[in-house]
Design an enzyme around this catalytic site. Structure first.
Site, PDB file in Angstrom:
ATOM      1  N   SER A 131       2.630  99.006  56.480  1.00 36.86           N
ATOM      2  CA  SER A 131       1.785 100.438  56.260  1.00 36.86           C
ATOM      3  C   SER A 131       1.528 101.096  57.703  1.00 36.86           C
ATOM      4  O   SER A 131       1.255 102.361  57.430  1.00 36.86           O
ATOM      5  CB  SER A 131       1.194 100.685  55.578  1.00 36.86           C
ATOM      6  OG  SER A 131       0.079  98.934  55.273  1.00 36.86           O
ATOM      7  N   GLY A 163       3.490  85.841  60.626  1.00 32.11           N
ATOM      8  CA  GLY A 163       2.706  87.141  59.317  1.00 32.11           C
ATOM      9  C   GLY A 163       3.716  87.751  58.826  1.00 32.11           C
ATOM     10  O   GLY A 163       4.639  88.118  59.378  1.00 32.11           O
ATOM     11  N   LYS A 192      -2.170  86.750  55.143  1.00 31.36           N
ATOM     12  CA  LYS A 192      -0.692  86.978  55.295  1.00 31.36           C
ATOM     13  C   LYS A 192      -0.508  86.886  56.461  1.00 31.36           C
ATOM     14  O   LYS A 192       0.605  86.970  56.949  1.00 31.36           O
ATOM     15  CB  LYS A 192      -0.718  89.224  55.392  1.00 31.36           C
ATOM     16  CG  LYS A 192      -1.778  89.262  54.063  1.00 31.36           C
ATOM     17  CD  LYS A 192      -1.163  91.141  54.408  1.00 31.36           C
ATOM     18  CE  LYS A 192      -2.439  91.624  52.938  1.00 31.36           C
ATOM     19  NZ  LYS A 192      -2.390  93.417  53.377  1.00 31.36           N
ATOM     20  N   THR A 239      -0.474  96.621  54.590  1.00 33.91           N
ATOM     21  CA  THR A 239      -0.401  95.423  55.430  1.00 33.91           C
ATOM     22  C   THR A 239      -0.462  95.942  56.306  1.00 33.91           C
ATOM     23  O   THR A 239       0.448  96.672  56.662  1.00 33.91           O
ATOM     24  CB  THR A 239       0.887  94.058  54.733  1.00 33.91           C
ATOM     25  OG1 THR A 239       0.135  93.371  53.751  1.00 33.91           O
ATOM     26  CG2 THR A 239       0.727  93.284  56.087  1.00 33.91           C
TER      27      THR A 239
END
Length: 185
Positions: free
Chosen positions: A135, A56, A44, A12
């Site tokens: 990430s 988010g 998301k 994500t």
């Protein structure tokens, strides 16, 4: 990863860019399980409350939906008070036995405020109006910082370019974006 480690859901990238009278929150659509892409078009980023808050998430999907629901309840209790609603959620998240196990982070924004929420009880407001989680969050945040002061680039353009750069260097990030904007250009 050793053979005893469980396969982990990864990925994500969420970025928030605030510039002028606008704030944009963008997120990629990739969900990965270990080295496998499970889904490329997950949503998301979404609007909460009366549509005046964008959120988010990065982390476990079920955990994020739980947090979205809890935040919406806090926004109903404290309408128009994003910071207060987030502080109340962070208190619950930190002290409630069930919520304490949730593994997610959130970026939330309204017309005037951007916050990062964590399970450690953090409610952080970035000084420069830029925030990134997940990430690829650091990649997207670095790119957004480099682009932010360029004249003529609006927040959505900055967010999209930053997400593209993150997708080029983070294997857990793709270019299928959901972008939500608040405010006037």
């Amino acid at each position: 990863m050793s053979e005893n480690d469980p396969i982990k859901w990864r990925g994500t990238t969420i970025i928030s860019v605030r510039k002028g009278n606008q704030v944009v929150v963008a997120g990629d659509g990739q969900v990965s399980l270990g080295p496998t892409v499970i889904k490329t078009s997950a949503r998301k980023v979404r609007r909460l409350g009366r549509g005046d808050v964008i959120a988010g998430f990065a982390g476990a999907t079920a955990d994020a939906f739980t947090l979205f629901e809890r935040l919406e309840a806090k926004l109903e209790t404290h309408p128009g008070q994003l910071t207060r609603a987030c502080v109340e959620l962070a208190k619950d998240w930190r002290t409630d036995r069930y919520l304490r196990r949730l593994e997610a982070m959130m970026i939330v924004a309204d017309a005037t405020t951007t916050l990062i929420l964590t399970g450690n009880g953090d409610v952080l407001e970035p000084e420069d109006g830029l925030a990134g989680i997940g990430s690829g969050g650091h990649f997207a945040l670095s790119a957004a910082k480099a682009l932010h002061d360029i004249d003529g680039l609006d927040p959505e353009t900055i967010a999209r370019k930053a997400m593209k750069i993150a997708a080029e260097v983070c294997v857990y990030t793709n270019e299928n974006l959901v972008v939500e904007t608040l405010g006037d250009a």
